[in-house]
Every structure is written in structure tokens, then in C-alpha cells.
Design an enzyme around this catalytic site. Structure first.
Site, short mmCIF file in Angstrom:
data_model
loop_
_atom_site.label_atom_id
_atom_site.label_comp_id
_atom_site.label_asym_id
_atom_site.label_seq_id
_atom_site.Cartn_x
_atom_site.Cartn_y
_atom_site.Cartn_z
N SER A 56 -15.56 -34.49 -23.73
CA SER A 56 -15.17 -33.28 -23.31
C SER A 56 -13.19 -32.92 -22.95
O SER A 56 -13.55 -32.03 -23.07
CB SER A 56 -14.90 -33.64 -21.86
OG SER A 56 -14.54 -35.18 -21.39
N GLY A 125 -15.45 -44.39 -27.76
CA GLY A 125 -16.91 -43.88 -28.31
C GLY A 125 -17.94 -44.53 -27.33
O GLY A 125 -19.16 -44.37 -27.39
N GLU A 133 -16.49 -40.75 -35.29
CA GLU A 133 -14.94 -40.97 -35.06
C GLU A 133 -14.03 -41.58 -35.58
O GLU A 133 -13.29 -41.60 -36.48
CB GLU A 133 -14.10 -40.90 -33.42
CG GLU A 133 -14.82 -39.94 -33.16
CD GLU A 133 -15.53 -41.07 -31.51
OE1 GLU A 133 -14.72 -39.34 -30.63
OE2 GLU A 133 -15.08 -41.53 -31.11
#
Length: 264
Positions: A56, A125, A133
Site C-alpha cells: 500500500s 513481506g 523484494e
């Protein structure tokens, strides 16, 4: 979470009338994330290869990069997405994309975090994208982390929320139990992440075990090594010694912390 900003009230000596203060401006957690994300995008320069984070908070940064490209304020950007979700978002914004095979060195990555400790170690994560990532952000010359102040913790696991571990699906219960026993002394509870009644599956076709610690796990580097030595474990969500800069948005504005010597 919502934080109130009290606006400056200016009074005049020429009037004895009492002027009612306007209501405080309320900044939501998402608005704080956007503030931090926009600040991080100030590090982006034309011609860079950029690691595009997932979640987000990172979504705001990707949106901002797309906006600056449309405006012509950024040019010749190449994005490397850390998830299929981010890939779809970037494509919708017409951000040119590539991968680590073509660009093994990334100039800058921008991403959020679930926890940040005083040494700028991270937990990431909880969205399930930790492996990609870590690969992309580990290949970056600079890794800028963007969070709101609720993500600051005294130690890794301090939020009492999940520390994710990506594992292979084969005999996942066996691996889950091995992880629980590894941190039994820290009061560890290990649970398979599910989506409804089914196991959550990562972009890489793996499962996620969520570890909840009642107490500190001790030396996080030793803990990292111990987790990675377990057969069946692919990667974990502790990002140690990786963040170059952490930007924190909070009630008093944004604060910036640098690796080694950190400054406001």
C-alpha cells in the site's frame, strides 16, 4: 490510525472578536504513507533503473513515478517490479519495465516495510512478495524505505505481528514445525498463511509461514542464518543491513534516517 494537525491560528490586535479556529486537518495512515512515498520519489532521477516495491505504501511511489513520467519531469526510467501486482500497476501507468537479468545492478529501489528497528533493520513481506523484494532491493545501490511512524519498533518482531518465511509447498507442515521449534524459547507461534480455506501462494509458487514472537528472538543475524539453514525454507522477511534511507511520515512531518549516521 489518524493524526491531527492543528493549523496555525493568527490573531489580530485590531479586533477584540474571538475567531473560532477551523477544525484540525486529519491525516489518515494512508495519507501519511503517500507523504513518505512522494518524498522518496525525490531521489529518482532520469535515466535510472528503479526497483518498484509492493504494498500500500509503495503503490503511492509507483503512482508518483508514473505521474512524473507523463509530465515529462522524468525520462528514460526503467522499472523492475517486485511482484506481479506491481508489474500490472506499472504497466497501467506506462512505466517501461525490465528485470534483473537485463539490469543486474539497480540504481534505486523504493519500498515500504512492516517494521523498522533503530538500526534500520526491517521486517517485510506480509504482503507475500518478500523473495522478489529481497532479490531486487539487494541488488540496489540505494534502497529507500517509506513508512508511517506506526511501523517503528524497538526490535525486530516488536509489533507482535507476523514475520513471514517463504517455504516450498512440499511437506509444509514439517517445515512449519521446524520453524516453531527453532524459536520455541521466544514463544513462537507458526501458522501457514491462508487465503480463505486455501494456502496463500506467492508469485513464485511457494507458501508463507507466519511467525509470531512473544519475546525477542535475540541476535537477528544468528536467527537469519538459522532460518535459512532449514531445508524447505526459501527466504525470510528480515531485511538486515539493506536500507540506505528510511523516510518516516508522522504527526510532526517527515523524518529521514540514513544508514550508519542517521539524521533528522
Amino acid at each position: 490510525m489518524a493524526l491531527a494537525y492543528d493549523p496555525l491560528v493568527i490573531s489580530s490586535d485590531q479586533s477584540s472578536m474571538e475567531v473560532a479556529s477551523p477544525p484540525p486537518v486529519i491525516l489518515t495512515q494512508d495519507e501519511l504513507k503517500r507523504i513518505a512515498a512522494y518524498k522518496a520519489v525525490e531521489f529518482v532521477e532520469s535515466g535510472m533503473v528503479i526497483g518498484l516495491g509492493t504494498g500500500s505504501t509503495a503503490k503511492h511511489a509507483v503512482d508518483r513515478i508514473g505521474e512524473l513520467l507523463r509530465q515529462g519531469k522524468l525520462k528514460n526510467i526503467v522499472g523492475i517490479p517486485t511482484s506481479k501486482e506491481t508489474q500490472e500497476q506499472a504497466l497501467s501507468l506506462k512505466i517501461p519495465l525490465s528485470d534483473l537479468d537485463a539490469h543486474p545492478v539497480v540504481d534505486l529501489s523504493i519500498d515500504g516495510a512492516d517494521e523498522v528497528d533503530p538500526d534500520l533493520n526491517l521486517v517485510k513481506g506480509r504482503g507475500g512478495s518478500l523473495l522478489r523484494e529481497k532479490m531486487i532491493e539487494g541488488a540496489s545501490k540505494k534502497f529507500v524505505v517509506i513508512v508511517d511512524e506506526s511501523k517503528l519498533v524497538k526490535h525486530i518482531g516488536g509489533s507482535k505481528l507476523a514475520m513471514p518465511v517463504e517455504i516450498v509447498p512440499f511437506c509444509w507442515k514439517f517445515t512449519e514445525e521446524k520453524l516453531r521449534k527453532l524459536f520455541e524459547g521466544s514463544g513462537c507461534v507458526a501458522k501457514l498463511r491462508r487465503r480463505g480455506r486455501e494456502a496463500f501462494v506467492t508469485d513464485n509458487g511457494n507458501y508463507i509461514v507466519e511467525m509470531y514472537m512473544e519475546k525477542e528472538m535475540g541476535d537477528v543475524r544468528a536467527a537469519s542464518d538459522a532460518i535459512l539453514r532449514l531445508p524447505g525454507v526459501v527466504e525470510h522477511g528480515m531485511f538486515l543491513d539493506m536500507a540506505s534511507t528510511v523516510i518516516v511520515a508522522g504527526e510532526s512531518g517527515t523524518r529521514m534516517f540514513q544508514e550508519e549516521k542517521r539524521s533528522n
